[in-house]
Design an enzyme around this catalytic site. Structure first.
Site, PDB file in Angstrom:
ATOM      1  N   GLU A 147     -10.888  26.345 -49.649  1.00 24.38           N
ATOM      2  CA  GLU A 147     -11.961  26.985 -48.880  1.00 24.38           C
ATOM      3  C   GLU A 147     -11.880  26.599 -47.409  1.00 24.38           C
ATOM      4  OE1 GLU A 147     -15.677  27.740 -51.721  1.00 24.38           O
ATOM      5  OE2 GLU A 147     -15.199  25.602 -51.583  1.00 24.38           O
ATOM      6  N   GLU A 196     -11.565  29.383 -58.927  1.00 23.72           N
ATOM      7  CA  GLU A 196     -12.912  28.847 -59.154  1.00 23.72           C
ATOM      8  C   GLU A 196     -13.886  30.010 -59.107  1.00 23.72           C
ATOM      9  OE1 GLU A 196     -16.089  25.974 -56.899  1.00 23.72           O
ATOM     10  OE2 GLU A 196     -13.970  25.368 -56.825  1.00 23.72           O
TER      11      GLU A 196
END
Length: 335
Positions: A157, A261
């Site tokens: 991220e 995820e």
């Protein structure tokens, strides 16, 4: 007599010196690598991941913040999903040691370990410039000593402003330089058992940054791993949550895509969203879906969400039926 005794002492000293020299050389040659010494020689990993880079099926995985030895999430997931996870993802903080035994335990039981390496507050520029090379070399050697595969995600991220290594704290060039440096050190250490997974958050209202500047290049990446959640803000359908990001990435990479995820928040639409996730992922050709089976804040916020599979009978049934119907469940030991 005096001369003879002197010669005897000199001979003994010479023998002692030769013995010491031999022992020093022997220890230096066979005593293992010294992560702090800067040497680039180390035993190569026994395991080769080259055959695993293009999976022939779709994997089903689970992720949480527990260590590899904390096996409860695997047991729970197996009961809820109707099959054991093919991928067991966990988080590891920058500076921490690699748990070779714990990862070997996972692989022995059929789960591909995936480690999300979190740089925490360590500046990416410092990593890129070699400031943490002692740690990187040690980590590389520890991973190489583990006789099995590891999917490795570094600074995931990276396009999320909520991270200390995200857009408001570091430039894309810093991330790319740090990624390449870590990769290069691993390569110098002879590590052959790592699958390099580049894991941005999906592009949405909270992460609008373009992804191409963050991409290290195909020579440095094996899989693209996307992170995105179905919830009340952006995740209402695969076509809006994942498809735009996949299209953007397709413009500069054709690496296999793993949803690294994800989860579906509890709502009266959870069953439909789970169905949409697996159907959309199968149609998009992803190599797997890794589920966050926990309660967790909404990414980048403080709104607590329940992402667990069994929040309702309908959600549990939808997960079991749709994951199986769309072909998710693939052991990497078959590759």
């Amino acid at each position: 007599m005096a001369i003879a005794r002197r010669r005897s002492r000199l001979t003994a000293a010479a023998i002692l010196m030769a013995a010491v020299t031999f022992l020093v050389n022997a220890c230096g040659a066979g005593g293992g690598s010294d992560a702090g010494a800067g040497t680039t020689t180390t035993p190569a990993a026994h395991f080769e991941v080259s055959s695993m880079l293009e999976p022939s099926g779709r994997a089903l995985g689970v992720v949480d913040d527990k260590t590899p030895w904390q096996y409860g999430i695997v047991t729970t997931f197996t009961e809820e999903a109707g099959r054991a996870p093919d991928i067991r993802e966990y988080y590891s903080s920058w500076g921490g040691d690699f748990d070779a035994e714990g990862n070997a335990f996972l692989w022995k039981h059929g789960h591909l370990p995936m480690m999300a390496l979190v740089p925490s507050d360590t500046p990416l520029a410092d990593i890129a410039e070699g400031g943490d090379d002692t740690y990187i070399r040690r980590l590389a050697d520890q991973i190489a000593s583990y006789d099995g595969p590891l999917a490795l995600s570094f600074a995931g991220e990276m396009n999320g402003p909520w991270n200390s290594w995200g857009p408001e704290h570091a430039e894309p060039a810093d991330f790319v330089a740090a990624w390449k440096h870590v990769h290069d050190v691993f390569e110098e250490r002879g590590v052959t058992n790592v699958i390099w997974v580049w894991t941005p958050h999906v592009v949405d209202s909270g992460t609008p940054a373009k992804l191409r500047p963050y991409y290290p290049g195909d020579a440095y990446v094996d899989w693209v791993g996307l992170i995105g959640y179905y919830g009340p803000i952006d995740g209402v359908a695969f076509s809006s949550l994942f498809t735009p990001t996949m299209r953007q990435i397709a413009g500069f990479s054709d690496k296999p895509v793993l949803i690294a995820e994800t989860g579906v928040a509890q709502s009266d639409q959870k069953q439909a969203h789970i169905r949409d996730l697996f159907r959309g992922a199968a149609k998009a050709g992803v190599i797997g879906v890794v589920w966050y089976d926990q309660r967790k804040d909404w990414p980048g916020g403080k709104q607590l969400m329940d992402w667990r599979i069994k929040t309702s009978v309908g959600a549990l049934a939808a997960f079991q039926v749709e994951s199986a119907r769309n072909g998710f469940g693939h052991s990497f030991k078959n590759d």
